[in-house]
Design a protein around this motif. Structure first.
Motif, PDB file in Angstrom:
ATOM      1  N   SER A   3       0.808  -1.226   0.000  1.00  0.00           N
ATOM      2  CA  SER A   3       0.000   0.000   0.000  1.00  0.00           C
ATOM      3  C   SER A   3       0.839   1.274   0.000  1.00  0.00           C
ATOM      4  CB  SER A   3      -0.919   0.013   1.232  1.00  0.00           C
ATOM      5  OG  SER A   3      -0.148   0.144   2.418  1.00  0.00           O
ATOM      6  N   ILE A   4       2.154   1.183  -0.185  1.00  0.00           N
ATOM      7  CA  ILE A   4       2.990   2.379  -0.042  1.00  0.00           C
ATOM      8  C   ILE A   4       2.657   3.454  -1.073  1.00  0.00           C
ATOM      9  CG2 ILE A   4       4.907   1.189   1.077  1.00  0.00           C
ATOM     10  CD1 ILE A   4       6.381   1.191  -1.583  1.00  0.00           C
ATOM     11  N   GLY A   5       2.218   3.057  -2.254  1.00  0.00           N
ATOM     12  CA  GLY A   5       1.840   4.052  -3.253  1.00  0.00           C
ATOM     13  C   GLY A   5       0.634   4.847  -2.800  1.00  0.00           C
ATOM     14  N   ASP A   6      -0.391   4.144  -2.311  1.00  0.00           N
ATOM     15  CA  ASP A   6      -1.586   4.817  -1.804  1.00  0.00           C
ATOM     16  C   ASP A   6      -1.250   5.697  -0.605  1.00  0.00           C
ATOM     17  OD1 ASP A   6      -4.562   3.073  -2.555  1.00  0.00           O
ATOM     18  OD2 ASP A   6      -2.658   2.785  -3.560  1.00  0.00           O
ATOM     19  N   LEU A   7      -0.371   5.205   0.254  1.00  0.00           N
ATOM     20  CA  LEU A   7       0.002   5.970   1.436  1.00  0.00           C
ATOM     21  C   LEU A   7       0.706   7.270   1.056  1.00  0.00           C
ATOM     22  CD1 LEU A   7      -0.122   5.789   4.514  1.00  0.00           C
ATOM     23  CD2 LEU A   7       2.133   4.718   4.479  1.00  0.00           C
ATOM     24  N   ALA A   8       1.572   7.198   0.054  1.00  0.00           N
ATOM     25  CA  ALA A   8       2.292   8.393  -0.388  1.00  0.00           C
ATOM     26  C   ALA A   8       1.332   9.412  -1.003  1.00  0.00           C
ATOM     27  CB  ALA A   8       3.364   8.006  -1.405  1.00  0.00           C
ATOM     28  N   ILE A   9       0.401   8.921  -1.815  1.00  0.00           N
ATOM     29  CA  ILE A   9      -0.565   9.825  -2.444  1.00  0.00           C
ATOM     30  C   ILE A   9      -1.461  10.459  -1.377  1.00  0.00           C
ATOM     31  CG2 ILE A   9      -2.482  10.012  -4.077  1.00  0.00           C
ATOM     32  CD1 ILE A   9      -1.273   7.582  -5.551  1.00  0.00           C
ATOM     33  N   ALA A  10      -1.959   9.641  -0.459  1.00  0.00           N
ATOM     34  CA  ALA A  10      -2.854  10.138   0.581  1.00  0.00           C
ATOM     35  C   ALA A  10      -2.155  11.156   1.478  1.00  0.00           C
ATOM     36  CB  ALA A  10      -3.371   8.978   1.421  1.00  0.00           C
ATOM     37  N   TRP A  22       6.140  15.866  -7.328  1.00  0.00           N
ATOM     38  CA  TRP A  22       7.447  15.304  -6.968  1.00  0.00           C
ATOM     39  C   TRP A  22       7.450  13.785  -7.021  1.00  0.00           C
ATOM     40  CZ3 TRP A  22       8.479  12.103  -2.816  1.00  0.00           C
ATOM     41  CH2 TRP A  22       7.457  11.942  -1.886  1.00  0.00           C
ATOM     42  N   ILE A  23       6.351  13.139  -6.626  1.00  0.00           N
ATOM     43  CA  ILE A  23       6.274  11.685  -6.667  1.00  0.00           C
ATOM     44  C   ILE A  23       6.270  11.201  -8.119  1.00  0.00           C
ATOM     45  CG2 ILE A  23       4.788   9.686  -6.183  1.00  0.00           C
ATOM     46  CD1 ILE A  23       3.987  10.953  -3.620  1.00  0.00           C
ATOM     47  N   VAL A  24       5.511  11.900  -8.948  1.00  0.00           N
ATOM     48  CA  VAL A  24       5.438  11.514 -10.364  1.00  0.00           C
ATOM     49  C   VAL A  24       6.801  11.633 -11.035  1.00  0.00           C
ATOM     50  CG1 VAL A  24       4.377  12.084 -12.584  1.00  0.00           C
ATOM     51  CG2 VAL A  24       3.025  12.173 -10.502  1.00  0.00           C
TER      52      VAL A  24
END
Length: 233
Positions: free
Chosen positions: A56-63, A224-226
């Motif tokens: 879930s790290i992607g969702d956590l980063a976005i959230a 920045w994540i993208v």
């Protein structure tokens, strides 16, 4: 780990509910993977549990970076996998799994974890024949099931997620059903112990109406994540 994350949420009062929701869903998914893995006598249940959490790290980063944008994404109506990928790319600049893979590589996570984020969402409906197949199937399948349980109501999506796990595990239907009931109960207990709440989908009518202009503005905060995702993957 979950308790430490919850304590840190006090520093982000505006993000607390959304971010804690991601953590709660990850915990329940991890319990499902663990319970099913136990039934299959998977040799490393702790690895299975922690890998499902980290999925879930992607969702956590976005959230964390764009909570309103993430919440709006969660409210989108159910779509086909291809349409979902397109929507994710339009909102976030890259699919969620690509973002997660970039983060996993940045943090030098083990290769078997990085590989999880390369698995396409549409998996063949067949029994998993190897330990490696069981690992990937349980992690991604459990996450998909909890995502379906807590997203906009779609019986077809829910049944597809259950069918993928049932076929992959090869467990008898009655045993499989009992395991899901037990896993949900234990998952809720764990979530409660971590100071979180876990709820099935209960969004008010009309919540799926998304303001595209607002989403575009929120997307700028996520740049920045993208950028990292495009550089690494």
């Amino acid at each position: 780990t979950a308790s430490q994350l919850v304590e840190q949420l006090n520093e982000w009062p505006n993000r607390q509910q959304i971010v804690s929701g991601v953590i709660a869903r990850a915990l329940v998914a991890a319990v499902h993977a663990n319970e099913l893995g136990m039934a299959l006598e998977y040799p490393s249940l702790s690895q299975l549990f922690s890998s499902t959490l980290l999925y879930s790290i992607g969702d956590l980063a976005i959230a964390n970076q764009a909570p309103e944008l993430y919440l709006s994404f969660r409210r989108l109506p159910v779509q086909t996998p291809a349409a979902r990928l397109l929507e994710e790319t339009q909102l976030f600049g890259a699919p969620r799994l690509r973002i997660a893979k970039a983060l996993a590589q940045m943090w030098a996570l083990p290769p078997f974890l990085v590989e999880l984020f390369s698995v396409e969402g549409n998996q063949p409906q067949e029994r998993w024949g190897t330990s490696h197949g069981i690992f990937i199937g349980l992690v991604t399948g459990s996450a998909a099931l909890i995502d379906a349980m807590t997203g906009p109501c779609s019986p077809a999506t829910m049944e597809a997620a259950k069918r993928g796990l049932l076929t992959g595990t090869g467990l008898p239907s009655h045993s499989f059903g009992d395991i899901l009931v037990r896993a949900l109960d234990r998952g809720k207990q764990l979530v409660h112990a971590a100071g979180l709440t876990f709820d099935l989908w209960s969004d008010p009518a009309g919540a799926a109406e998304i303001n595209r202009i607002t989403l575009a503005a929120l997307s700028d905060r996520f740049a920045w994540i993208v950028d990292q995702a495009k550089k690494i993957t």
